[in-house]
Design a protein around this motif. Structure first.
Motif, PDB file in Angstrom:
ATOM      1  N   CYS A 193       0.805  -1.226   0.000  1.00 47.28           N
ATOM      2  CA  CYS A 193       0.000   0.000   0.000  1.00 47.28           C
ATOM      3  C   CYS A 193       0.833   1.269   0.000  1.00 47.28           C
ATOM      4  O   CYS A 193       0.308   2.349  -0.182  1.00 47.28           O
TER       5      CYS A 193
ATOM      6  N   GLY B 264      -8.975  -1.729   2.736  1.00 47.35           N
ATOM      7  CA  GLY B 264      -9.493  -1.267   1.437  1.00 47.35           C
ATOM      8  C   GLY B 264      -8.350  -0.975   0.473  1.00 47.35           C
ATOM      9  O   GLY B 264      -8.386  -1.367  -0.698  1.00 47.35           O
ATOM     10  N   GLN B 265      -7.317  -0.292   0.979  1.00 45.40           N
ATOM     11  CA  GLN B 265      -6.170   0.011   0.124  1.00 45.40           C
ATOM     12  C   GLN B 265      -5.452  -1.273  -0.299  1.00 45.40           C
ATOM     13  O   GLN B 265      -4.982  -1.382  -1.428  1.00 45.40           O
TER      14      GLN B 265
ATOM     15  N   ASN C 287      -7.490  -3.064  -2.999  1.00 45.02           N
ATOM     16  CA  ASN C 287      -7.429  -2.259  -4.232  1.00 45.02           C
ATOM     17  C   ASN C 287      -6.065  -2.376  -4.908  1.00 45.02           C
ATOM     18  O   ASN C 287      -5.969  -2.337  -6.132  1.00 45.02           O
ATOM     19  N   SER C 288      -5.010  -2.523  -4.099  1.00 36.49           N
ATOM     20  CA  SER C 288      -3.661  -2.573  -4.671  1.00 36.49           C
ATOM     21  C   SER C 288      -3.432  -3.843  -5.492  1.00 36.49           C
ATOM     22  O   SER C 288      -2.485  -3.921  -6.262  1.00 36.49           O
TER      23      SER C 288
ATOM     24  N   TYR D  45      -5.557  -4.926  -7.684  1.00 34.19           N
ATOM     25  CA  TYR D  45      -6.282  -4.768  -8.947  1.00 34.19           C
ATOM     26  C   TYR D  45      -5.623  -3.645  -9.748  1.00 34.19           C
ATOM     27  O   TYR D  45      -5.337  -2.583  -9.196  1.00 34.19           O
TER      28      TYR D  45
ATOM     29  N   LYS E 121     -10.925  -0.955  -9.356  1.00 36.01           N
ATOM     30  CA  LYS E 121     -10.688  -1.182  -7.925  1.00 36.01           C
ATOM     31  C   LYS E 121     -12.008  -1.541  -7.236  1.00 36.01           C
ATOM     32  O   LYS E 121     -13.005  -0.846  -7.431  1.00 36.01           O
TER      33      LYS E 121
ATOM     34  N   LYS F 138     -14.607   1.320  -3.752  1.00 34.27           N
ATOM     35  CA  LYS F 138     -14.659   2.590  -4.479  1.00 34.27           C
ATOM     36  C   LYS F 138     -14.275   3.773  -3.602  1.00 34.27           C
ATOM     37  O   LYS F 138     -13.628   4.702  -4.045  1.00 34.27           O
TER      38      LYS F 138
ATOM     39  N   ALA G 247     -14.789  -7.989  -1.386  1.00 29.08           N
ATOM     40  CA  ALA G 247     -13.794  -7.906  -2.455  1.00 29.08           C
ATOM     41  C   ALA G 247     -12.796  -9.061  -2.368  1.00 29.08           C
ATOM     42  O   ALA G 247     -12.383  -9.624  -3.384  1.00 29.08           O
TER      43      ALA G 247
END
Length: 204
Positions: free
Chosen positions: A45, A70-71, A74-75, A77, A81, A84, A105
């Motif tokens: 991250c 969350g980060q 997302n990292s 993908y 992401k 959102k 996710a």
């Protein structure tokens, strides 16, 4: 050991978590794994997520509002992401919502239900070993997918056996069936006596 023979096999009614049960759960929390996970998450991250105080409480406090989680997801993908909107909030329901977005996710990413922690495991600190298990499973998947998004040391997590059927195309599935068909149908070089049905064959 548990007193009065209350073992894991005895699944009697449970009236809330006793101190003893909580200790047992806590004992599964792995400080070495914590170090690996912290190192991975901060590499994955970036330095913006900081690092927690060492120990279970620090680990929980670091992840509790769901922002770091969350980060992290997302990292993994490149585009699209899954989480959102990530925002720090002191409100309990917002924090829990972000944790649950991470869990959704992570499941779409391929973490199995059995490896998934529940929101309360993290938010209330009920089972931080389960949180470690989920994050390890996520790390293993990221290493296994090998799509360029994983930024940690590849030796930190085991590569998963590719058993996730959704990853196979129709053609690959058909090819797999053909291979099985060939193995079943043609006994080239294997005589019937080699296939004795009475006792299991020794596979050398």
């Amino acid at each position: 050991m548990a007193a009065k023979g209350v073992g894991m096999a005895n699944k009697g009614p449970s009236y809330g978590l006793s101190r003893q049960v909580q200790d047992k759960i806590d004992s599964k929390y792995d400080p070495d794994l914590e170090q690996i996970l912290v190192e991975w998450i901060s590499r994955q991250c970036g330095s913006g997520v900081g690092k927690p105080e060492p120990g279970k409480q620090g680990f929980q406090a670091w992840l509790k509002d769901g922002c770091v989680l969350g980060q992290l997801i997302n990292s993994l993908y490149v585009v699209d992401k899954p989480v959102k909107k990530i925002q720090s909030s002191g409100m309990a329901f917002k924090q829990m919502e972000q944790i649950s977005q991470f869990l959704t996710a992570a499941e779409s990413y391929g973490v199995t239900k059995t490896d998934m922690f529940q929101t309360v495991d993290l938010w209330e600190g009920k089972d931080l070993a389960a949180v470690q298990r989920t994050l390890s499973a996520l790390g293993s998947l990221a290493v296994t997918k090998d799509d360029g998004t994983y930024l940690g040391d590849p030796n930190w997590f085991f590569k998963k056996a590719q058993e996730n059927k959704r990853d196979f195309s129709e053609d690959q599935m058909k090819a797999g069936k053909n291979v099985i068909g060939l193995q079943m149908g043609s006994n080239k070089g294997a005589s019937q006596e080699g296939m004795s049905y009475g006792r299991p064959r020794q596979i050398l």
